[in-house]
Design a protein around this motif. Structure first.
Motif, short mmCIF file in Angstrom:
data_model
loop_
_atom_site.label_atom_id
_atom_site.label_comp_id
_atom_site.label_asym_id
_atom_site.label_seq_id
_atom_site.Cartn_x
_atom_site.Cartn_y
_atom_site.Cartn_z
N ALA A 29 0.81 -1.22 0.00
CA ALA A 29 0.00 0.00 0.00
C ALA A 29 0.84 1.26 0.00
O ALA A 29 0.45 2.27 -0.60
N THR A 30 1.99 1.25 0.67
CA THR A 30 2.78 2.48 0.83
C THR A 30 4.01 2.55 -0.05
O THR A 30 4.78 3.50 0.07
N SER A 31 4.20 1.57 -0.91
CA SER A 31 5.40 1.57 -1.76
C SER A 31 5.15 2.18 -3.14
O SER A 31 5.89 1.92 -4.08
N THR A 32 4.09 2.99 -3.26
CA THR A 32 3.82 3.64 -4.54
C THR A 32 4.71 4.86 -4.76
O THR A 32 4.83 5.33 -5.88
N ALA A 37 7.36 5.41 1.33
CA ALA A 37 8.10 4.23 1.79
C ALA A 37 9.08 4.59 2.90
O ALA A 37 9.17 3.90 3.92
N LEU A 38 9.80 5.68 2.72
CA LEU A 38 10.76 6.11 3.74
C LEU A 38 10.03 6.52 5.02
O LEU A 38 10.49 6.22 6.13
N GLY A 39 8.89 7.20 4.88
CA GLY A 39 8.13 7.61 6.05
C GLY A 39 7.59 6.42 6.82
O GLY A 39 7.69 6.36 8.06
N MET A 40 7.01 5.46 6.12
CA MET A 40 6.49 4.27 6.77
C MET A 40 7.62 3.45 7.40
O MET A 40 7.49 2.95 8.53
N GLY A 41 8.74 3.33 6.70
CA GLY A 41 9.87 2.59 7.23
C GLY A 41 10.42 3.22 8.50
O GLY A 41 10.71 2.52 9.48
N ALA A 42 10.54 4.54 8.51
CA ALA A 42 11.05 5.24 9.69
C ALA A 42 10.08 5.10 10.86
O ALA A 42 10.50 4.85 12.01
N LEU A 141 10.86 -1.75 1.35
CA LEU A 141 9.88 -0.74 0.93
C LEU A 141 10.48 0.22 -0.10
O LEU A 141 9.84 0.54 -1.11
N SER A 142 11.71 0.67 0.16
CA SER A 142 12.35 1.65 -0.73
C SER A 142 12.64 1.05 -2.11
O SER A 142 12.45 1.72 -3.13
N LEU A 143 13.10 -0.20 -2.13
CA LEU A 143 13.37 -0.85 -3.42
C LEU A 143 12.09 -0.95 -4.25
O LEU A 143 12.08 -0.65 -5.45
N MET A 144 11.01 -1.38 -3.61
CA MET A 144 9.74 -1.46 -4.32
C MET A 144 9.26 -0.09 -4.77
O MET A 144 8.76 0.08 -5.89
N GLY A 177 0.46 -4.26 -10.17
CA GLY A 177 1.86 -3.91 -10.32
C GLY A 177 2.64 -4.08 -9.03
O GLY A 177 3.81 -4.49 -9.04
N GLY A 178 1.99 -3.78 -7.90
CA GLY A 178 2.64 -3.97 -6.62
C GLY A 178 2.96 -5.43 -6.36
O GLY A 178 4.06 -5.76 -5.91
#
Length: 230
Positions: A29-32, A37-42, A141-144, A177-178
């Protein structure tokens, strides 16, 4: 396991997304976009670090019968604090992540590390484990996000990318696509990673009916299987 191994295992060997296949819902959901992605990962890393430290410190105090509810209450408290900070200092990110920010409470990675690691190890080791798993989650997340945003939207961190901006593959920003990118990265990790599945032993030594089986004299079931495969 030393400190470096404890940290690095979460990056590739035991990556929570690409190897353990946890946290799939927020990942897709957040890797678009890379910023999401960085925000969710942090955010997930901060919650994971705080919850691992507190759960490890209280592991001898929390009753075993109610440990899961206690973990969820602790995790929910840290998620609430992180959500309030994001709303105060990064309202655009809070709006972009939406419901997936508070849903960190039920993220399998957070609860899984609490039950499998923090509940059995020291505060320091639990903190290192949390940082490694958080880094692995953010990396996946970032790679996706890089692939989906660059090729699906033609941008990187919101800035247009030459050539790609005029040749978008819009389906990469959608659910199909995800899943495609997710499966592609998992296949690459399985192909080039060192965690290869062990070959199954078809010998007769561990078979309880080996004495009554006539195949044992001919090399056993394993030999017949190999011949059939050839």
């Amino acid at each position: 396991m030393n400190t470096l191994q404890n940290f690095s295992k979460g990056l590739i060997k035991e990556n929570p997304v690409l190897v353990l296949v946890l946290g799939t819902c927020p990942t897709l959901a957040t890797s678009t976009s890379v910023s999401n992605a960085l925000g969710m990962g942090a955010a997930a890393t901060v919650v994971l670090l705080c919850s691992n430290i507190v759960i490890s410190a209280l592991r001898k105090v929390i009753p075993d019968k109610v440990r899961i509810p206690c973990y969820i209450v602790l995790i929910a408290g840290f998620v609430t604090m992180v959500q309030m900070l994001v709303k105060a200092f990064a309202p655009a990110l809070d709006k972009s992540l939406g419901i997936f920010l508070p849903l960190i409470v039920v993220n399998c990675i957070i609860l899984g590390r609490a039950e499998m690691f923090a509940n059995k190890n020291t505060v320091f080791d639990s903190a290192v484990d949390a940082l490694g798993m958080g880094a692995g989650f953010t990396l996946a997340l970032s790679l996706m996000a890089v692939i989906r945003e660059a090729f699906g939207n033609g941008t990187f961190l919101g800035m247009p990318v030459p050539v790609l901006a005029d040749n978008k593959i819009s389906i990469l920003t959608m659910a199909p696509g995800g899943f495609f990118v997710f499966g592609l990265l998992i296949a690459m990790v399985n192909k080039f990673g060192k965690h290869k599945p062990k070959k199954r032993d078809f010998g007769c030594a561990g078979c309880p009916q080996a004495a009554a089986c006539g195949r044992a004299a001919n090399g056993g079931c394993g030999a017949e299987t190999e011949v059939a495969a050839k």
